[in-house]
Design a protein around this motif. Structure first.
Motif, PDB file in Angstrom:
ATOM      1  N   CYS A   1     -13.830 -12.618   8.914  1.00 40.19           N
ATOM      2  CA  CYS A   1     -13.967 -13.331   7.948  1.00 40.19           C
ATOM      3  C   CYS A   1     -13.713 -14.965   8.072  1.00 40.19           C
ATOM      4  O   CYS A   1     -13.288 -15.218   9.222  1.00 40.19           O
ATOM      5  N   GLU A   2     -14.193 -15.945   7.317  1.00 39.21           N
ATOM      6  CA  GLU A   2     -14.040 -17.123   7.459  1.00 39.21           C
ATOM      7  C   GLU A   2     -12.825 -17.780   7.458  1.00 39.21           C
ATOM      8  O   GLU A   2     -12.033 -17.188   6.634  1.00 39.21           O
ATOM      9  N   GLU A   3     -12.679 -19.082   8.242  1.00 37.70           N
ATOM     10  CA  GLU A   3     -11.332 -19.363   8.278  1.00 37.70           C
ATOM     11  C   GLU A   3     -10.749 -19.635   6.775  1.00 37.70           C
ATOM     12  O   GLU A   3      -9.489 -19.746   6.521  1.00 37.70           O
TER      13      GLU A   3
ATOM     14  N   CYS B   1      -6.787  -8.289   1.795  1.00 37.01           N
ATOM     15  CA  CYS B   1      -7.749  -7.736   0.711  1.00 37.01           C
ATOM     16  C   CYS B   1      -6.706  -7.503  -0.687  1.00 37.01           C
ATOM     17  O   CYS B   1      -5.628  -6.831  -0.494  1.00 37.01           O
ATOM     18  N   LEU B   2      -7.228  -8.089  -1.810  1.00 37.08           N
ATOM     19  CA  LEU B   2      -6.327  -7.917  -2.886  1.00 37.08           C
ATOM     20  C   LEU B   2      -6.216  -6.568  -3.286  1.00 37.08           C
ATOM     21  O   LEU B   2      -5.034  -6.302  -3.635  1.00 37.08           O
ATOM     22  N   THR B   3      -7.155  -5.629  -3.153  1.00 27.05           N
ATOM     23  CA  THR B   3      -6.893  -4.332  -3.533  1.00 27.05           C
ATOM     24  C   THR B   3      -5.888  -3.745  -2.690  1.00 27.05           C
ATOM     25  O   THR B   3      -4.967  -2.969  -3.066  1.00 27.05           O
ATOM     26  N   VAL B   4      -5.776  -3.958  -1.786  1.00 34.65           N
ATOM     27  CA  VAL B   4      -4.829  -3.420  -0.656  1.00 34.65           C
ATOM     28  C   VAL B   4      -3.328  -3.968  -0.881  1.00 34.65           C
ATOM     29  O   VAL B   4      -2.457  -3.243  -0.909  1.00 34.65           O
ATOM     30  N   ASN B   5      -3.504  -5.376  -1.048  1.00 36.15           N
ATOM     31  CA  ASN B   5      -1.980  -5.973  -1.370  1.00 36.15           C
ATOM     32  C   ASN B   5      -1.811  -5.310  -2.806  1.00 36.15           C
ATOM     33  O   ASN B   5      -0.344  -5.113  -2.819  1.00 36.15           O
ATOM     34  N   ALA B   6      -2.651  -5.272  -3.825  1.00 35.42           N
ATOM     35  CA  ALA B   6      -2.022  -4.595  -5.019  1.00 35.42           C
ATOM     36  C   ALA B   6      -1.480  -3.168  -4.772  1.00 35.42           C
ATOM     37  O   ALA B   6      -0.489  -2.815  -5.325  1.00 35.42           O
ATOM     38  N   ALA B   7      -2.275  -2.465  -3.771  1.00 30.89           N
ATOM     39  CA  ALA B   7      -1.996  -0.959  -3.537  1.00 30.89           C
ATOM     40  C   ALA B   7      -0.611  -1.042  -3.113  1.00 30.89           C
ATOM     41  O   ALA B   7       0.522  -0.105  -3.619  1.00 30.89           O
TER      42      ALA B   7
ATOM     43  N   ALA C   1      -7.911   3.987   8.240  1.00 31.07           N
ATOM     44  CA  ALA C   1      -8.029   3.136   9.189  1.00 31.07           C
ATOM     45  C   ALA C   1      -8.508   1.595   8.765  1.00 31.07           C
ATOM     46  O   ALA C   1      -8.021   0.691   8.999  1.00 31.07           O
ATOM     47  N   TRP C   2      -9.362   1.873   7.949  1.00 30.17           N
ATOM     48  CA  TRP C   2     -10.019   0.677   7.111  1.00 30.17           C
ATOM     49  C   TRP C   2      -8.860  -0.285   6.483  1.00 30.17           C
ATOM     50  O   TRP C   2      -8.754  -1.432   6.363  1.00 30.17           O
ATOM     51  N   VAL C   3      -8.035   0.529   5.758  1.00 30.64           N
ATOM     52  CA  VAL C   3      -6.964   0.008   4.859  1.00 30.64           C
ATOM     53  C   VAL C   3      -5.871  -0.864   5.831  1.00 30.64           C
ATOM     54  O   VAL C   3      -5.511  -1.722   5.718  1.00 30.64           O
ATOM     55  N   GLY C   4      -5.676   0.141   6.871  1.00 32.72           N
ATOM     56  CA  GLY C   4      -4.496  -0.240   7.995  1.00 32.72           C
ATOM     57  C   GLY C   4      -5.347  -1.596   8.371  1.00 32.72           C
ATOM     58  O   GLY C   4      -4.432  -2.516   8.743  1.00 32.72           O
ATOM     59  N   LEU C   5      -6.406  -1.680   8.797  1.00 32.34           N
ATOM     60  CA  LEU C   5      -7.065  -3.072   9.445  1.00 32.34           C
ATOM     61  C   LEU C   5      -6.847  -4.081   8.531  1.00 32.34           C
ATOM     62  O   LEU C   5      -6.583  -5.462   9.070  1.00 32.34           O
ATOM     63  N   ARG C   6      -7.052  -4.090   7.210  1.00 31.74           N
ATOM     64  CA  ARG C   6      -6.917  -4.897   6.062  1.00 31.74           C
ATOM     65  C   ARG C   6      -5.727  -5.429   6.416  1.00 31.74           C
ATOM     66  O   ARG C   6      -5.207  -6.747   5.838  1.00 31.74           O
ATOM     67  N   VAL C   7      -4.481  -4.585   6.413  1.00 34.50           N
ATOM     68  CA  VAL C   7      -3.131  -5.105   6.739  1.00 34.50           C
ATOM     69  C   VAL C   7      -2.855  -5.810   7.854  1.00 34.50           C
ATOM     70  O   VAL C   7      -2.143  -7.022   8.016  1.00 34.50           O
TER      71      VAL C   7
ATOM     72  N   LYS D   1      -3.596  -9.377   8.286  1.00 41.24           N
ATOM     73  CA  LYS D   1      -2.252 -10.380   7.978  1.00 41.24           C
ATOM     74  C   LYS D   1      -1.441 -10.884   9.032  1.00 41.24           C
ATOM     75  O   LYS D   1      -0.626 -11.699   8.800  1.00 41.24           O
ATOM     76  N   THR D   2      -1.553  -9.760  10.014  1.00 34.51           N
ATOM     77  CA  THR D   2      -0.335  -9.901  10.969  1.00 34.51           C
ATOM     78  C   THR D   2      -0.766 -10.881  12.378  1.00 34.51           C
ATOM     79  O   THR D   2       0.117 -10.957  13.138  1.00 34.51           O
TER      80      THR D   2
END
Length: 124
Positions: free
Chosen positions: A27-29, A35-41, A95-101, A104-105
């Motif tokens: 993703c661009e800097e 991901c908003l969806t993952v964050n909301a989940a 795994a895709w959702v986990g990568l989205r988390v 952020k770390t």
């Protein structure tokens, strides 16, 4: 489904799935990570029934995208037919959702690429 529709000309199932994972890492800097969806989940789905329904719909659409790609790959012989496409799509979505988390770390691209490579190794 927008990503899938815009990339429907991709010839190889594995490459399409890899690109889904790699777009998270590349993703661009100036764009927010995650991901908003993952964050909301993670934050709201147990507290707000309306959010839970939307999350379920989004997750189902993502799982369906992966399932469709896997079945397509099975039809062309790229993915072995003995794999259960439903179970594999659920695994890849997790795994895709986990990568989205994870994005952020850490900013360690090598670590994130290693996670992608290990995850996708299950496809053979």
């Amino acid at each position: 489904m927008k990503y899938y529709e815009s990339h429907s000309s991709l010839k190889f199932c594995k490459e399409a799935i890899r690109q889904l994972f790699e777009m998270i890492v590349s993703c661009e800097e100036n764009q927010p990570k995650g991901c908003l969806t993952v964050n909301a989940a993670v934050e709201l789905s147990l507290l707000d029934p309306e959010v839970a329904v939307k999350i379920h719909e989004q997750f189902f659409a993502s799982e369906q995208l992966l399932y469709d790609l896997l079945v397509s790959g099975q039809k062309t012989g790229e993915i072995p037919e003995h794999y259960d496409a439903v179970s594999l799509s659920l695994y890849l979505h997790n795994a895709w959702v986990g990568l989205r988390v994870m994005i952020k770390t850490t900013e360690d691209k090598e670590k994130l690429e290693s996670i992608i490579n290990t995850t996708l190794a299950v496809l053979g």
